[in-house]
Design an enzyme around this catalytic site. Structure first.
Site, short mmCIF file in Angstrom:
data_model
loop_
_atom_site.label_atom_id
_atom_site.label_comp_id
_atom_site.label_asym_id
_atom_site.label_seq_id
_atom_site.Cartn_x
_atom_site.Cartn_y
_atom_site.Cartn_z
N HIS A 101 0.85 -1.20 0.00
CA HIS A 101 0.00 0.00 0.00
C HIS A 101 0.89 1.25 0.00
O HIS A 101 1.97 1.24 0.59
CB HIS A 101 -0.91 -0.01 1.23
CG HIS A 101 -1.97 1.06 1.16
ND1 HIS A 101 -1.71 2.37 1.50
CD2 HIS A 101 -3.25 1.02 0.74
CE1 HIS A 101 -2.80 3.09 1.30
NE2 HIS A 101 -3.75 2.29 0.84
N GLU A 171 -3.97 2.35 -7.38
CA GLU A 171 -4.32 3.46 -6.51
C GLU A 171 -3.38 4.63 -6.77
O GLU A 171 -2.28 4.69 -6.18
CB GLU A 171 -4.17 3.04 -5.04
CG GLU A 171 -5.07 1.89 -4.63
CD GLU A 171 -5.34 1.94 -3.13
OE1 GLU A 171 -6.50 2.19 -2.77
OE2 GLU A 171 -4.42 1.76 -2.34
P1 PGA Z 1 -9.47 6.33 0.33
O1 PGA Z 1 -8.26 5.27 0.53
O2 PGA Z 1 -10.66 5.55 -0.15
O3 PGA Z 1 -9.66 6.91 1.69
O4 PGA Z 1 -8.98 7.31 -0.67
C1 PGA Z 1 -8.02 4.25 -0.37
C2 PGA Z 1 -6.79 3.50 0.06
O5 PGA Z 1 -5.82 4.12 0.50
O6 PGA Z 1 -6.74 2.26 -0.03
#
Ligand code: PGA
Length: 256
Positions: A101, A171
């Site tokens: 992540h 992401e």
């Molecule tokens: P968010 O986070 O939905 O708060 O933007 C997503 C993540 O970091 O997995």
């Protein structure tokens, strides 16, 4: 044949991050997610609470409502103070684990570390959700190279027979915890790019079982659009996975 090609079941992952701060609250959020998730025909749900809460929930899982961790170590056991073994996660009925992540990468986790974690998690029968995403978007599209490198190095050593268990969460770092998600049409472009990169690494046929998710400011309003127009196999939800809106996100993806 209908114009709309039938796509597979969607996967929605709840990443609670370092929340909530009490067992009581964790039980409440988990129960609410479970109520919303059970009975949905088109969505598989994975809830990833902080590791300290995992043992509370192992007994409540179902095939379509699974438990995941937010990280695991690249050794199975030994002198590694504070680390969590993928084998321990399995014994708590966890089937998924988020790896790489951006919040872990920001604390120094490299692609090489992510790859080591991936390989051990896969060898232990877990399903890794590997996160990739550019930090910034530049006009010269260097971000595409950044993404290709992340994918290539984070999946180094992964065997083809494991591919069906891999989930890639795209992401873009700038869209995490932001005011808006990435535009769904751009997400579509990135989904294609990620699948193309994976295809070059492992073979087009071999990667047909790899699911690609989008994460970054997903909410009840944009979830359906992102999955439909972004052509992703599901979503990774941070902030709103802790709120009652998570049920709305699940429902809107289920309706697609
Ligand atoms: P968010 O986070 O939905 O708060 O933007 C997503 C993540 O970091 O997995």
């Amino acid at each position: 044949m209908s114009q709309k090609k039938k796509r597979g079941k969607k996967l929605v992952v709840a990443n609670w991050k370092m929340n909530p701060i009490s067992v009581m609250e964790a039980r409440k959020i988990f129960a609410r997610a479970r109520r919303a998730a059970l009975g949905l025909r088109n969505v598989d749900t994975v809830v990833c609470p902080p590791a300290v809460y995992l043992s509370l929930f192992g007994k409540s899982i179902k095939k379509s409502f699974a438990l995941g961790a937010q990280d695991s170590f690249y050794e199975v056991s030994g002198s590694h103070t504070s680390q969590i073994s993928p084998a321990m996660l399995l014994s708590l009925d966890c089937s998924y684990v988020i790896l790489g992540h951006s919040e872990r990468r920001a604390e120094g986790e490299t692609n090489e570390i992510v790859a080591r974690k991936m390989n051990i998690a896969l060898a232990q029968d877990l399903r890794p959700i590997v996160c990739v995403g550019e930090r910034v978007r530049d006009d010269d599209a260097h971000y595409l190279e950044e993404l290709r490198t992340q994918i290539t190095l984070s999946l180094r050593g992964v065997q083809k027979k494991w591919l069906d268990r891999i989930v890639v969460a795209y992401e873009p770092v700038w869209a995490i915890g932001a005011t808006a998600s990435m535009d769904p049409s751009e997400i579509h472009g990135m989904t294609i790019f990620i699948k193309k990169t994976l295809g070059e690494l492992f073979g087009k046929k071999e990667i047909s079982g790899v699911r690609v998710l989008y994460g970054g400011s997903v909410n009840a309003e944009n979830a359906g659009h992102i999955v439909r127009e972004g052509m992703v196999d599901g979503l990774l939800v941070g902030r709103d996975s802790l709120t009652p809106d998570f049920s709305k996100i699940l429902e809107s993806v289920n309706r697609l």
